[in-house]
Each structure stands twice: as structure tokens, then as C-alpha cells.
Design a protein around this motif. Structure first.
Motif, mmCIF file in Angstrom:
data_model
loop_
_atom_site.group_PDB
_atom_site.id
_atom_site.type_symbol
_atom_site.label_atom_id
_atom_site.label_comp_id
_atom_site.label_asym_id
_atom_site.label_seq_id
_atom_site.Cartn_x
_atom_site.Cartn_y
_atom_site.Cartn_z
ATOM 1 N N ASN A 53 -85.407 11.202 -93.697
ATOM 2 C CA ASN A 53 -86.527 10.660 -92.923
ATOM 3 C C ASN A 53 -86.604 11.396 -91.583
ATOM 4 O O ASN A 53 -86.276 10.847 -90.530
ATOM 5 C CB ASN A 53 -86.349 9.153 -92.705
ATOM 6 C CG ASN A 53 -87.616 8.516 -92.156
ATOM 7 O OD1 ASN A 53 -88.609 9.197 -91.906
ATOM 8 N ND2 ASN A 53 -87.585 7.210 -91.970
ATOM 9 N N ALA B 295 -90.366 5.404 -88.219
ATOM 10 C CA ALA B 295 -91.304 5.866 -89.247
ATOM 11 C C ALA B 295 -90.848 5.260 -90.562
ATOM 12 O O ALA B 295 -90.304 5.959 -91.426
ATOM 13 C CB ALA B 295 -91.314 7.393 -89.301
ATOM 14 N N ALA C 137 -90.559 3.910 -94.220
ATOM 15 C CA ALA C 137 -91.123 4.167 -95.549
ATOM 16 C C ALA C 137 -90.194 3.494 -96.552
ATOM 17 O O ALA C 137 -89.007 3.302 -96.255
ATOM 18 C CB ALA C 137 -91.202 5.667 -95.813
ATOM 19 N N GLY D 88 -97.546 2.930 -93.630
ATOM 20 C CA GLY D 88 -96.283 3.556 -94.029
ATOM 21 C C GLY D 88 -95.448 2.656 -94.917
ATOM 22 O O GLY D 88 -94.685 3.130 -95.759
ATOM 23 N N ARG E 136 -94.838 6.868 -98.362
ATOM 24 C CA ARG E 136 -95.132 8.065 -97.558
ATOM 25 C C ARG E 136 -96.355 8.824 -98.055
ATOM 26 O O ARG E 136 -97.134 9.348 -97.277
ATOM 27 C CB ARG E 136 -93.934 9.019 -97.617
ATOM 28 C CG ARG E 136 -92.926 8.662 -96.590
ATOM 29 C CD ARG E 136 -91.951 9.813 -96.380
ATOM 30 N NE ARG E 136 -90.803 9.248 -95.747
ATOM 31 C CZ ARG E 136 -89.562 9.359 -96.182
ATOM 32 N NH1 ARG E 136 -89.304 10.064 -97.241
ATOM 33 N NH2 ARG E 136 -88.578 8.785 -95.542
ATOM 34 N N SER E 137 -96.545 8.886 -99.385
ATOM 35 C CA SER E 137 -97.668 9.664 -99.907
ATOM 36 C C SER E 137 -98.983 9.010 -99.482
ATOM 37 O O SER E 137 -99.932 9.693 -99.081
ATOM 38 C CB SER E 137 -97.588 9.797 -101.432
ATOM 39 O OG SER E 137 -97.531 8.516 -101.989
ATOM 40 N N ARG F 224 -99.427 7.131 -96.807
ATOM 41 C CA ARG F 224 -99.563 7.360 -95.367
ATOM 42 C C ARG F 224 -100.135 8.755 -95.100
ATOM 43 O O ARG F 224 -101.018 8.931 -94.270
ATOM 44 C CB ARG F 224 -98.203 7.215 -94.681
ATOM 45 C CG ARG F 224 -98.268 7.425 -93.170
ATOM 46 C CD ARG F 224 -96.989 7.017 -92.497
ATOM 47 N NE ARG F 224 -95.860 7.833 -92.918
ATOM 48 C CZ ARG F 224 -94.589 7.534 -92.684
ATOM 49 N NH1 ARG F 224 -94.285 6.430 -92.066
ATOM 50 N NH2 ARG F 224 -93.625 8.319 -93.089
#
Ligand code: SF4
Length: 390
Positions: free
Chosen positions: A47, A300, A302, A326, A330-331, A333
Motif C-alpha cells: 500500500n 489510503a 483499501a 476506496g 482500489r480498482s 477508486r
């Protein structure tokens, strides 16, 4: 077995006093720093966008204790059963003086070299403390490289400088080839079925091995004729048996990501400079105070954090409460670009987004298609609705 005399521990650049003091204040003056291990360093690479994790790891905060103090204890980590099973498999792989392990390395990564025979070396790496073991390992690597013989280093100790402090890392094994190449070996207890294994587990193993490769490169760079292979050997149980099988894994990408992350960690001072002076992550402090402290550092989150970070439950809760996209992956986001919350995405789908924004246009189009499909679909009866497993 050959033995090695003790030698001088590796030199590291000490942290500047203000940074050391600042990190101690963040951790809690009475709290000892938690040393970084390969799993923690590898998780940083999983990450790279998370400043929260970078800061907490850089300051040596015990994230497990912090998560518990926040009221969101982590379920992260291996079960006792998995640890025992892993140890038993590793002992089997390394049995008989490492003959099977060396055979696997030769079979998969030793093209052109003579097979390792009974003459393969297995140096004794015992020494006092991690510094002593790291020095002993460096010496064993040097002697094995100049000897030009197959050598198995069982649980060597490697030193890697992280944010100005040495982190000591212990791979399962490192094999020195007769041509001076060094190969990292990762032994895992998850199965390799028909030559393939769970991609998520292989990815985690590759990130961990990449940390060892970086640490070995520090030593290899000082030795003429030595080189660290960027293909590591992953050894797992074959199919559903307890027999070892292996596959080479290219870790160049993971190595690059981890190196960038470690460079970022060295700027932990910059991350800390943005925070209030009295901020502290001491797990003994009240939960509300810790919550405010953790929230002050940008994260961040995920779903991948659930498999890699002790703070995952806390961060997930906060990400959901803040309606962050998020939290959905992740994809998603990445595809939603500048739309940071689920509310913004729904508003854009309803036509409230800027007309020229391609993401908003795509969402409007998707909403229109969905409405048309629902209008064409036959109405569902109440009994069909109640039978729906959703
Ligand atoms: S769980 Fe939180 S702190 Fe850990 S990596 Fe994810 S967002 Fe960062």
C-alpha cells in the motif's frame, strides 16, 4: 560445517537526534520502538500510498497494540496451527543437510552449473544478537562467494537500513551458486497445485522476498564477483502432499516498489513535520485521543489492507463512515478519478457532475442504461423478492 570468527558489526548511519526524539515523542517516550521485519517492510510495498502506515512504521509504533487500544483489534497474522505446520514443512525441506533444497535451486535456477553434491557447504551462522549474526552472515557470504562452491545459508541474518536505523531480517535461506550468484529461498506452507499457487499468497511472498533481495544487494555491492538474483525460489508443498516443489518468482517489480517505499520512509521526518507537536500514538492513552491522533495522518484504505495491516479494521470503519470510494476497492477508486466519495459518484450518476468530466459522463450513461434495463424487466412479485438470497 565450517565456522566463522566474529567480526565487526555492519555500520549504519545514525538518525539525527531531532528526528530520533520526534519519533520517540510520536511513539510515546516510555514505549520501546518496535523493530521492522520483512513482513512489515513488504506490507509497505502493498500500500505505497498510505502515509499513516509509513509514519507509524517509521516511528516504530506497535500497530497491534494501537489497534487494540483503538477498540479495533486486528485479526491479522498467522494462526498457531499455520505456524506449526509451516515450521514442520520447512524442517522437512531443509532435512538431510539441505540436499533437497539445493537440488531444487539447481533444478530451477542453476542452469549450466554442476549439481550440488555432498561437498555443498552449510556454514554455522550462530552469533550473539542480531548485529553479530548479520556480521557472521556477511562473512559467510564473502567466503562462500570466493570459494565458488554451492553453499546453503540457513536462516541468515541480513541488515537493511530503514529511516536511518538498521532493520534485521531473516530469510528462510540464501543459496550461493558456484558462479557467485546469491538466491533468496522462501519456504511457504500453502500448496502449489499443478505448478500454480494462490496469486495473492505468491504476491505476498514475492514482496517479502524482494525485501531480502534489497538487503542482500547492500552486501553484494561490496564484494567483487557477487550478484543477487532477481528471481527467488518459492518452495511449497506439492499439490495436497507434504512433498516440496518449487517455482522461480521474478521479484524485480516488487523490489522497485519496496525500494521506493523505503526511500519514502527516510522522509518520515517530513510526514511528522506536518503533524501537531503534541501528537502521540502511545497505546496507554485514551481511545478518543488515539483516534484523533491516527485520524490526523492521511491514510489510503483499501480492502487489501485486511490481509496486510494491523490497523485495517479501524481504517475500514473510518473509510466507510467517511463514505470513501476506496473502501470499495482500489480498482474502483482508480476508475472514479476525482470522485472521492460514494455520494459524489451517485450525484454524478444522477447528472450533478460536470458535463465535460468523462468519469461523470460514463456514470450518467451507466445510470441511464440501468434505468432502461429495469424498465424493460418484468416486475418482480413479493414472493420472488423474499426468495432472493441478496
Ligand atoms: S490499514 Fe490503514 S494504516 Fe494500514 S495500510 Fe491500510 S490505510 Fe494504511
Amino acid at each position: 560445517m565450517s565456522s566463522y570468527p566474529p567480526s565487526v558489526p555492519p555500520q549504519t548511519t545514525p538518525q539525527t537526534t531531532p528526528l530520533r526524539q520526534r519519533l520517540a515523542d510520536l511513539r510515546g517516550p516510555a514505549v520501546p520502538p518496535r523493530p521492522l521485519d520483512a513482513r512489515a517492510l513488504a506490507a509497505l510495498a502493498a500500500n505505497p500510498g498510505c502515509g499513516r502506515r509509513a509514519l507509524l512504521d517509521g516511528a516504530g509504533v506497535d500497530k497491534t497494540a494501537l489497534a487494540t487500544a483503538l477498540g479495533s483489534p486486528s485479526a491479522f497474522g498467522q494462526s498457531q496451527f499455520a505456524i506449526v505446520r509451516g515450521n514442520s514443512f520447512e524442517a522437512k525441506v531443509k532435512g538431510d543437510g539441505g540436499a533437497e533444497l539445493l537440488r531444487l535451486v539447481h533444478e530451477h535456477l542453476g542452469a549450466g552449473a554442476e549439481p550440488p553434491g555432498a561437498a555443498a557447504l552449510v556454514p554455522d551462522l550462530t552469533a550473539a544478537g542480531p548485529q553479530g549474526r548479520a556480521a557472521r552472515t556477511a562473512l559467510a557470504l564473502r567466503e562462500a562467494t570466493s570459494a565458488g562452491a554451492w553453499t546453503l545459508l540457513d536462516h541468515p541474518m541480513l541488515a537493511l537500513e530503514v529511516a536511518g536505523s538498521p532493520a534485521y531480517l531473516e530469510p528462510d535461506a540464501v543459496v550461493v551458486h558456484p558462479d557467485g550468484r546469491w538466491t533468496v529461498v522462501e519456504i511457504k506452507s500453502f500448496p502449489m497445485i499443478d505448478g500454480g499457487a494462490d496469486p495473492a499468497k505468491v504476491g505476498a511472498a514475492a514482496r517479502q522476498a524482494a525485501v531480502y533481495v534489497l538487503a542482500l544487494e547492500n552486501t553484494a555491492g561490496k564484494l567483487p564477483g557477487a550478484a543477487v538474483g532477481h528471481e527467488v525460489l518459492l518452495v511449497c508443498p506439492k499439490d495436497f502432499s507434504n512433498l516440496p516443489t518449487a517455482a522461480p518468482v521474478d521479484v524485480r517489480r516488487e523490489r522497485s516498489v519496496t525500494r521506493r517505499q523505503l526511500e519514502r520512509l527516510t522522509r518520515v521526518e517530513e510526514l511528522a513535520a506536518l503533524l501537531p507537536e503534541d501528537l502521540c500514538f502511545d497505546p496507554a492513552r485514551p481511545a478518543e485521543e488515539l483516534d484523533r491522533a491516527v485520524s490526523a495522518v492521511p491514510a489510503a484504505y483499501a480492502p487489501e489492507c485486511l490481509a496486510a495491516c494491523e490497523l485495517a479494521f479501524h481504517c475500514r470503519q473510518r473509510a466507510r463512515a467517511a463514505d470513501e470510494v476506496g473502501a470499495l476497492g482500489r480498482s474502483l477508486r482508480a476508475e472514479l478519478g476525482g470522485l472521492g466519495t460514494v455520494g459524489e459518484a451517485l450525484a454524478a450518476a444522477a447528472g450533478a457532475g460536470p458535463a465535460e468530466d468523462p468519469t461523470a459522463a460514463a456514470l450518467r450513461q451507466a445510470a441511464r442504461l440501468r434505468a432502461e434495463a429495469l424498465a424493460l424487466a418484468p416486475a418482480r412479485t413479493p414472493s420472488e423478492d423474499s426468495a432472493c438470497p441478496c
